[in-house]
Design a protein around this motif. Structure first.
Motif, PDB file in Angstrom:
ATOM      1  N   ARG A 201     -61.689  24.012 -48.078  1.00  0.00           N
ATOM      2  CA  ARG A 201     -60.283  23.981 -47.551  1.00  0.00           C
ATOM      3  C   ARG A 201     -59.565  25.490 -47.617  1.00  0.00           C
ATOM      4  NH1 ARG A 201     -56.236  19.543 -49.229  1.00  0.00           N
ATOM      5  NH2 ARG A 201     -55.587  20.358 -47.127  1.00  0.00           N
TER       6      ARG A 201
ATOM      7  N   THR B 221     -51.571  26.141 -42.757  1.00  0.00           N
ATOM      8  CA  THR B 221     -50.443  25.540 -43.738  1.00  0.00           C
ATOM      9  C   THR B 221     -49.811  26.995 -44.418  1.00  0.00           C
ATOM     10  OG1 THR B 221     -51.724  24.829 -45.454  1.00  0.00           O
ATOM     11  CG2 THR B 221     -50.824  23.127 -43.810  1.00  0.00           C
TER      12      THR B 221
ATOM     13  N   VAL C   2     -53.025  24.686 -51.117  1.00  0.00           N
ATOM     14  CA  VAL C   2     -54.030  23.338 -50.806  1.00  0.00           C
ATOM     15  C   VAL C   2     -55.139  23.293 -51.716  1.00  0.00           C
ATOM     16  CG1 VAL C   2     -53.522  23.056 -48.401  1.00  0.00           C
ATOM     17  CG2 VAL C   2     -55.262  24.552 -49.233  1.00  0.00           C
TER      18      VAL C   2
ATOM     19  N   GLN D 111     -58.476  21.228 -53.833  1.00  0.00           N
ATOM     20  CA  GLN D 111     -59.843  20.539 -53.471  1.00  0.00           C
ATOM     21  C   GLN D 111     -60.763  20.393 -54.688  1.00  0.00           C
ATOM     22  OE1 GLN D 111     -61.882  22.524 -50.240  1.00  0.00           O
ATOM     23  NE2 GLN D 111     -62.882  20.463 -49.420  1.00  0.00           N
TER      24      GLN D 111
END
Length: 475
Positions: free
Chosen positions: A359, A366, A371, A373
């Motif tokens: 990601r 974004t 983010v 992961q």
């Protein structure tokens, strides 16, 4: 095989290399560890496993980080697999057990092979670029690659620079952090070094974000720099003004192959010292631990940027106050890697690109948001990662903007120490399986695959269609 046998550690080659790096004979090291020379000889030849008691003695006697002792160094199986995946070696089919034997039994030869391939690959790229430009090719190793390898060989940790940074910070005012500290550093440049700091219009600075004028004794900063970047530039100049001799000595001690590599290494070392001045090791490490490595809070406390905090987190390897061993990677939207650092293991390909399933690449969708992961690499290693976009230094807000993405991660076993991992099920079997660059990856099927692995035969027929555009044989 019993559970006890499964966990036996055979670290003979690493132990031998550690002994030789310290200039010790087997007799001298055996005396230090309280074992017989013959027993140590058996261990180095992998005829005996390393016991837990001996590991503890190693840690106490030689200040060894046990978390790193059992890890692959810069020349691990993954790096060598990547080298032998080059079409240059097509048809050799070097098996995995031979690579492991080379890494474990002859790490010096493995490192030499990796350096030779790196020089070859760089020269090949230069030759290709020269053909495109219609110019004669230039040989020689890449200074950028040499500096990157040197820094990684030190696990991105330079204790002398951390000590100097703490001393400079304390001599200014150890109670002041953030914007107030940048003011103190600026005043120090003016009063002690007769050096003024001026913020200049972008049209005057043109392509420069920072420039020192030695004749007028002025440090010129572009107005396009953020407050954090201006503070870092001031700390950089202060590092040069007060510790130029030490920085030159450290660069020379690394024995760089040419003047360009020496200059580039000195810039990297000066950046490290500047970070240590703005974010002195002890208070930074304490706050990182206390806040669960909350990057936003560290940004506010030390008035630095997300990228500066993330980079500093990869340097926390002081034996008496270690941090989580992070790795960092920075890419642009095309996937080009411009930074790659690690204080521990690094799970990604050295010469190739990244995996689209990670990601890190999604961060561009974004901007400004983190983010997270959990990923699993082909060797079964599991990692907790976070990614966020950052502005390019000196971006003035005009024209088309192409930002960068920072990926930061650690082994999954350390993720419980991170605030951004709280509330997540770190034991869940649902993880994202990723690989190195597609030409090196053997995961199948994969809908995101962009190229077949170079060491596998394609299995193409007109009766079926795989989710992968490049189906291949398993072996």
């Amino acid at each position: 095989m019993s559970a006890g046998t499964d966990h036996k550690l055979f670290l003979g080659a690493r132990l031998k290399r550690m002994r030789r790096d310290r200039g010790l004979t087997q007799t001298a090291m055996a005396a230090d560890l309280g074992v017989s020379p013959s027993y140590l000889n058996h261990i180095e030849r992998n005829q005996r496993p390393v016991s837990a008691q001996l590991l503890l003695r190693l840690a106490a006697t030689y200040d060894v980080d046990l978390r790193r002792l059992g890890q692959e160094g810069p020349t691990g199986e993954a790096a060598l697999s990547e080298v032998f995946a080059d079409p240059l070696f097509q048809g050799l089919a070097v098996p995995r057990h031979e690579l492991l034997h080379l890494v474990d039994e002859a790490p010096g030869a493995a490192e030499a092979l990796l350096r030779l391939y790196s020089a070859f690959a760089d020269q090949r790229d230069r030759a290709r670029a020269a053909v495109i430009e219609g110019e004669p090719s230039a040989g020689g190793p890449s200074p950028a690659d040499w500096v990157r390898d040197h820094i990684q060989s030190r696990a991105n940790h330079f204790p002398a620079l951390d000590a100097l940074g703490e001393a400079v910070h304390a001599s200014l005012d150890p109670t002041v952090t953030g914007d107030g500290f940048a003011v103190l550093a600026r005043n120090r440049l003016a009063t002690r070094h007769n050096l003024a700091v001026r913020v200049m219009p972008a049209e005057v600075m043109v392509e420069w974000t920072r420039r020192f004028d030695p004749h007028r004794r002025r440090l010129l900063l572009s107005e396009t720099l953020s407050h954090a970047s201006r503070a870092f530039a001031i700390a950089y100049q202060l590092a040069l003004a007060e510790h130029d001799g030490e920085l030159n000595a450290l660069a020379e001690a690394a024995r760089p192959p040419d003047d360009t590599s020496r200059a580039l290494l000195k810039v990297s070392l000066t950046n490290t010292l500047a970070a240590a001045i703005l974010m002195p090791y002890a208070p930074f490490q304490r706050m990182a631990e206390a806040t669960g490595y909350d990057i936003a809070r560290l940004e506010r406390r030390f008035a630095v940027s997300f990228e500066q905090v993330a980079h500093r987190l990869t340097t926390l390897s002081r034996p008496t106050a270690r941090g989580v061993p992070f790795f960092l990677i920075r890419i642009d939207q095309a996937g080009n890697v411009s930074k790659r650092y690690a204080s521990g293991a690094f799970p990604f390909a050295r010469f190739g690109g990244g995996c689209p399933r990670w990601r890190l690449h999604d961060a561009f969708a974004t901007p400004g948001r983190i983010v997270t992961q959990i990923i699993e690499t082909p060797d079964g290693g599991r990692w907790f990662t976070l990614a966020r976009t950052v502005e390019r230094q000196g971006y003035d807000g005009a024209g088309e903007h192409h930002g960068l993405a920072i990926g930061l991660g650690c082994e999954l076993r350390d993720a419980h120490r991170l605030a951004c991992a709280r509330g997540l099920d770190l034991t869940s079997p649902e993880v994202t399986l990723i690989g190195p660059a597609c030409r090196l990856c053997h995961r199948h099927p994969c809908a995101e695959r962009a190229a077949p692995p170079v060491d596998r035969a394609l299995t193409v027929d007109d009766w079926s269609k795989s989710v992968s555009p490049w189906p291949f044989a398993s072996a």
